[in-house]
Motif scaffolding. Structure first.
Motif, mmCIF file in Angstrom:
data_model
loop_
_atom_site.group_PDB
_atom_site.id
_atom_site.type_symbol
_atom_site.label_atom_id
_atom_site.label_comp_id
_atom_site.label_asym_id
_atom_site.label_seq_id
_atom_site.Cartn_x
_atom_site.Cartn_y
_atom_site.Cartn_z
ATOM 1 N N GLU A 148 0.859 -1.178 0.000
ATOM 2 C CA GLU A 148 0.000 0.000 0.000
ATOM 3 C C GLU A 148 0.894 1.225 0.000
ATOM 4 O OE1 GLU A 148 -2.930 -0.193 3.192
ATOM 5 O OE2 GLU A 148 -2.167 1.739 3.849
ATOM 6 N N ILE A 191 -2.818 12.068 -1.183
ATOM 7 C CA ILE A 191 -3.267 13.166 -0.323
ATOM 8 C C ILE A 191 -2.655 14.469 -0.831
ATOM 9 C CG2 ILE A 191 -3.148 14.120 2.030
ATOM 10 C CD1 ILE A 191 -2.934 11.124 2.947
ATOM 11 N N ASN A 193 -1.773 18.302 0.061
ATOM 12 C CA ASN A 193 -1.567 19.142 1.238
ATOM 13 C C ASN A 193 -1.248 20.574 0.791
ATOM 14 O OD1 ASN A 193 -0.059 20.605 3.249
ATOM 15 N ND2 ASN A 193 0.026 18.729 4.444
ATOM 16 N N THR A 204 4.879 7.111 1.587
ATOM 17 C CA THR A 204 5.036 6.051 2.572
ATOM 18 C C THR A 204 4.624 4.749 1.910
ATOM 19 O OG1 THR A 204 4.628 7.556 4.383
ATOM 20 C CG2 THR A 204 4.308 5.223 4.842
ATOM 21 N N HIS A 206 3.785 0.913 2.828
ATOM 22 C CA HIS A 206 3.547 -0.107 3.855
ATOM 23 C C HIS A 206 3.347 -1.432 3.122
ATOM 24 C CE1 HIS A 206 2.510 2.940 6.907
ATOM 25 N NE2 HIS A 206 1.551 3.414 6.151
ATOM 26 N N PHE A 252 9.681 5.172 4.512
ATOM 27 C CA PHE A 252 9.307 6.573 4.318
ATOM 28 C C PHE A 252 10.283 7.221 3.338
ATOM 29 C CE2 PHE A 252 8.163 5.130 8.557
ATOM 30 C CZ PHE A 252 6.810 5.468 8.625
ATOM 31 N N GLN B 57 -2.494 2.010 6.526
ATOM 32 C CA GLN B 57 -2.349 3.416 6.906
ATOM 33 C C GLN B 57 -3.356 3.823 7.980
ATOM 34 O OE1 GLN B 57 -0.207 5.796 6.097
ATOM 35 N NE2 GLN B 57 -1.215 7.761 5.938
ATOM 36 N N TYR B 58 -4.600 3.376 7.832
ATOM 37 C CA TYR B 58 -5.659 3.817 8.751
ATOM 38 C C TYR B 58 -6.183 2.690 9.633
ATOM 39 C CZ TYR B 58 -5.573 7.452 5.190
ATOM 40 O OH TYR B 58 -5.155 8.420 4.324
ATOM 41 N N ALA B 315 -0.463 19.533 8.903
ATOM 42 C CA ALA B 315 -0.858 18.208 8.409
ATOM 43 C C ALA B 315 -2.346 18.235 8.085
ATOM 44 C CB ALA B 315 -0.570 17.159 9.472
ATOM 45 N N GLN B 319 -3.052 12.020 6.738
ATOM 46 C CA GLN B 319 -1.580 11.910 6.838
ATOM 47 C C GLN B 319 -1.133 11.157 8.100
ATOM 48 O OE1 GLN B 319 -0.413 16.221 5.749
ATOM 49 N NE2 GLN B 319 1.297 14.961 5.081
ATOM 50 N N ASP B 321 0.613 8.648 8.382
ATOM 51 C CA ASP B 321 2.007 8.193 8.302
ATOM 52 C C ASP B 321 2.989 9.222 8.858
ATOM 53 O OD1 ASP B 321 0.987 9.578 6.030
ATOM 54 O OD2 ASP B 321 2.795 9.123 4.895
ATOM 55 N N LEU B 322 2.568 10.464 8.887
ATOM 56 C CA LEU B 322 3.437 11.530 9.371
ATOM 57 C C LEU B 322 3.633 11.451 10.888
ATOM 58 C CD1 LEU B 322 4.886 13.978 8.181
ATOM 59 C CD2 LEU B 322 2.807 15.325 8.522
ATOM 60 N N TYR B 324 4.089 8.936 12.895
ATOM 61 C CA TYR B 324 5.185 8.062 13.263
ATOM 62 C C TYR B 324 6.535 8.753 13.056
ATOM 63 C CZ TYR B 324 7.780 3.712 13.653
ATOM 64 O OH TYR B 324 8.638 2.740 14.057
ATOM 65 N N GLU B 325 6.610 9.427 11.923
ATOM 66 C CA GLU B 325 7.871 10.106 11.597
ATOM 67 C C GLU B 325 8.172 11.246 12.552
ATOM 68 O OE1 GLU B 325 9.763 10.818 7.851
ATOM 69 O OE2 GLU B 325 7.785 10.471 6.957
ATOM 70 N N ARG B 328 9.293 9.782 15.812
ATOM 71 C CA ARG B 328 10.652 9.249 15.681
ATOM 72 C C ARG B 328 11.676 10.392 15.710
ATOM 73 N NH1 ARG B 328 12.059 5.204 10.758
ATOM 74 N NH2 ARG B 328 11.754 7.032 9.465
#
Lengths: 293, 338
Positions: A148, A191, A193, A204, A206, A252, B57-58, B315, B319, B321-322, B324-325, B328
């Motif tokens: 994905e 997405i 932004n 990303t 996965h 990522f 992702q979700y 954001a 998003q 996934d952001l 986690y980043e 980190r």
């Protein structure tokens, strides 16, 4: 044996950026920019740089077909079907940057060599170019059961074509994740932004792999792949290390463009034109080597 | 009956976030049946992130959403099923499937500045004969004139209702009023409001919306939605009754489905917690809540720091996934041992 002569149909943003990348290709010679608006920025720039300029579209190009050996199409899926038929009939190689997908998908770092002889190749989508190399790399180390991708791009980098037909991005990318990436099942999410200043393209990836504890093989395969993409998109990089959670692997990526015609944050557009130029260059290289032999 | 206001219940969609997308068919049947009997006309059933949202992702849906839509539709005698669709995640085929499963309303949602990606989906909704809604998410992130411009796009594509969606629970009552009034003035379609209770303002914001002309308002039973949840459906029913509005929703039956059914399977009370408060405060998409808590735990950082940073980075919805980043990155910069 000289370089292959390049024509670009579509003097919009993509076509214009492509022109600069062709100029840097070893086996390609920028020849002709084709548009339908004599006042377009792309045609003006092409003219300033001394290239042939055609402002009446495909008809004009057909009249001067000897100017080109290989043609990039950066128009629309609908127009491309017609362009492709006319050009391949004349023996011209066609590189399709629209979502038409008449020819096979090509992602240079994954399957470049497979389709160099095809009359028409398709460049998938920006998200596909940015993420499928990673899916492919993981699949080389361990079977990918599901992949994905989430592509996040600056609103300013998503043109009216993408916006009007966002489902095509989703569908085409999902299909190519399976076909080129090698995943048994693929899914794509995009997405937009609108943040200011605009964000650099982020992706990303996965995946669910078949076996756990393949971390070393997977990481090294991904790192090798990143190097190979950097060969044509220097601003392609992994953010941090891949993250492993059982059978789930997350990677990522950030794609910063070369800043030819697009601002550097538009990595999504840059990777499309860079990948297309790379494919054409390889086709030209192969033909040149063949002739020399 | 003639209703002055439409209460749209989103428990079975927005609540999907709080449930980590693990609604069972039986839960959906019971809630749908209860809402139908209480007089709710539209109830939404979809993965929290809309059709096609089931993902790494979700979060994967425990039960396929089409199956849940079908189950909910079967339980309803008068109520209709709504589905959410976020272009970029779901595609037109998903909507066609949902209609086969029994959906009668679609709400097409985009970030507040990106309405033009929804043209095809809104047109498809109308062509399929659905009640078609445009949903402008994260409405706090754009100035009023931008919200109006984007809402007009939705209307021009055929939306019958356009929503001001406060996905982050960040709007204050006067800001809701400004937005809804501006839409009311500049559009001829109906206006809706969808709130989140992160700053404990969902009911107050809903009041501000209806006073400014909104006629569709969203709620969830026991606030079962993302972040601190939505305006509480059963509370709205009571408040609107006191104000003399006809909603068609009966108080005791709607309270019963909230307290006898939903409360029984809620994983945690929908309080305003440290992290949901910060979501409202810094304007972060409410469905980031559980992902942020997980990342904060994994990297041993303060979840509030992650959320404030996500707000600063502007954001948008989706998003995840952001998160986690960002976590980190915090761990690395603070040298927090992981």
């Amino acid at each position: 044996m000289g370089k292959l002569k390049v024509g670009i149909i579509g003097s919009g943003n993509i076509g214009t950026d492509l022109m600069y990348k062709i100029e840097r290709s070893d086996f390609l010679q920028m020849s002709t920019m084709v548009g339908i608006d004599a006042d377009s920025e792309g045609l003006k720039r092409a003219k300033d740089r001394g290239y042939h300029v055609i402002d009446n579209g495909i008809e004009g190009l057909l009249e001067k077909a000897a100017l080109v050996d290989i043609v990039f199409d950066a128009t629309t899926a609908k127009a491309h079907a017609n362009h492709s038929k006319l050009l391949t009939a004349l023996g011209k190689k066609v590189i399709d940057l629209t979502p038409a997908a008449i020819g096979p998908f090509v992602v240079p770092s994954a399957n470049l060599d497979e389709h160099l002889d095809a009359p028409n190749v398709n460049m998938v989508t920006c998200g596909g170019q940015a993420t499928i190399p990673i899916v492919h790399a993981i699949n080389q180390a361990c079977t990918v059961e599901y992949a994905e991708i989430v592509a996040t791009v600056a609103s300013k980098s998503a043109g009216p074509g993408t916006r009007a037909n966002i489902d095509e991005f989703t569908r085409t990318t999902s299909r190519a994740i399976e076909k080129i990436g090698g995943a048994q099942k693929g899914k794509a999410i995009i997405i937009l932004n609108p943040a200011e200043p605009p964000i650099i393209m982020r992706d990303t990836i996965h995946v669910l792999v078949k076996e756990e504890r393949k971390e070393e093989e997977i990481t090294s395969s991904i790192e090798k792949m990143i190097n190979s993409v950097q060969d044509y998109v220097p601003g392609y990089r992994m953010r941090g290390k891949p993250v492993f959670d059982g059978k789930k692997v997350s990677v990522f990526i950030e794609v910063k463009g070369a800043g030819d015609f697009f601002p550097p944050y538009s990595g999504n557009l840059d990777i499309m034109t860079a990948a297309a130029a790379k494919v054409a260059n390889e086709i030209a290289k192969k033909q040149s080597t063949f002739v020399q032999k | 009956m003639k209703r002055d206001l439409q209460i749209v219940d989103v428990t079975l969609r927005d609540g999907s976030h709080a449930m980590k997308h693990a609604f069972t068919e039986e839960q959906v049947r019971q809630v749908a049946k209860g809402l139908d009997q209480a007089g709710i006309e539209y109830l939404e059933v979809t993965h929290g992130d809309g059709l096609g949202g089931s993902s790494l992702q979700y979060g994967f849906s425990k039960v396929n959403e089409m199956k849940l839509i079908e189950a909910a539709a079967e339980e309803c005698s008068q109520a209709k099923i709504s589905v959410l669709l976020l272009p970029g995640i779901g595609i037109k085929e998903d909507l066609e499937d949902a209609v086969k499963a029994g959906a009668k309303m679609v709400r097409v949602a985009t970030h507040v500045t990106e309405a033009d990606v929804a043209k095809q989906h809104i047109e498809l909704g109308r062509n399929l004969g659905l009640k078609t809604v445009g949903f402008l998410m994260m409405a706090h992130m754009a100035p009023i004139d931008k919200v109006v411009e984007q809402a007009k796009l939705f209307e021009s594509y055929g939306a019958e209702i356009v929503y001001v969606t406060d996905s982050a629970g960040a709007l204050l009552p006067h800001e809701v009023k400004e937005r809804v009034s501006a839409l009311k003035e500049n559009l001829s379609c109906e206006i809706g409001f969808h709130g989140h209770n992160n700053l404990s303002l969902a009911m107050a914001n809903t009041m501000a919306a209806i006073e400014s002309g909104a006629t569709y308002v969203d709620g969830s039973l026991r606030c079962l939605g993302a972040g601190s949840g939505n305006t509480q459906t059963e509370v709205m029913a009571a408040v609107f009754d006191r104000l003399g509005y006809k909603t068609g929703v009966e108080l005791y039956p709607i309270m019963d489905v909230a307290n006898n059914i939903v409360a029984k399977f809620m994983p945690r009370p929908q309080e305003v917690t440290g992290s949901s408060l910060i979501m409202g405060y810094s304007g972060v998409y409410s469905s980031f809540l559980l992902f942020t808590q997980e990342a904060a735990k994994k990297f041993n950082v303060d979840e509030r720091d992650i959320l404030v940073e996500l707000g600063r980075m502007q954001a948008v919805g989706g998003q995840e996934d952001l998160i986690y980043e960002v976590a980190r990155e915090f761990a690395r910069s603070k040298k927090v041992p992981v």
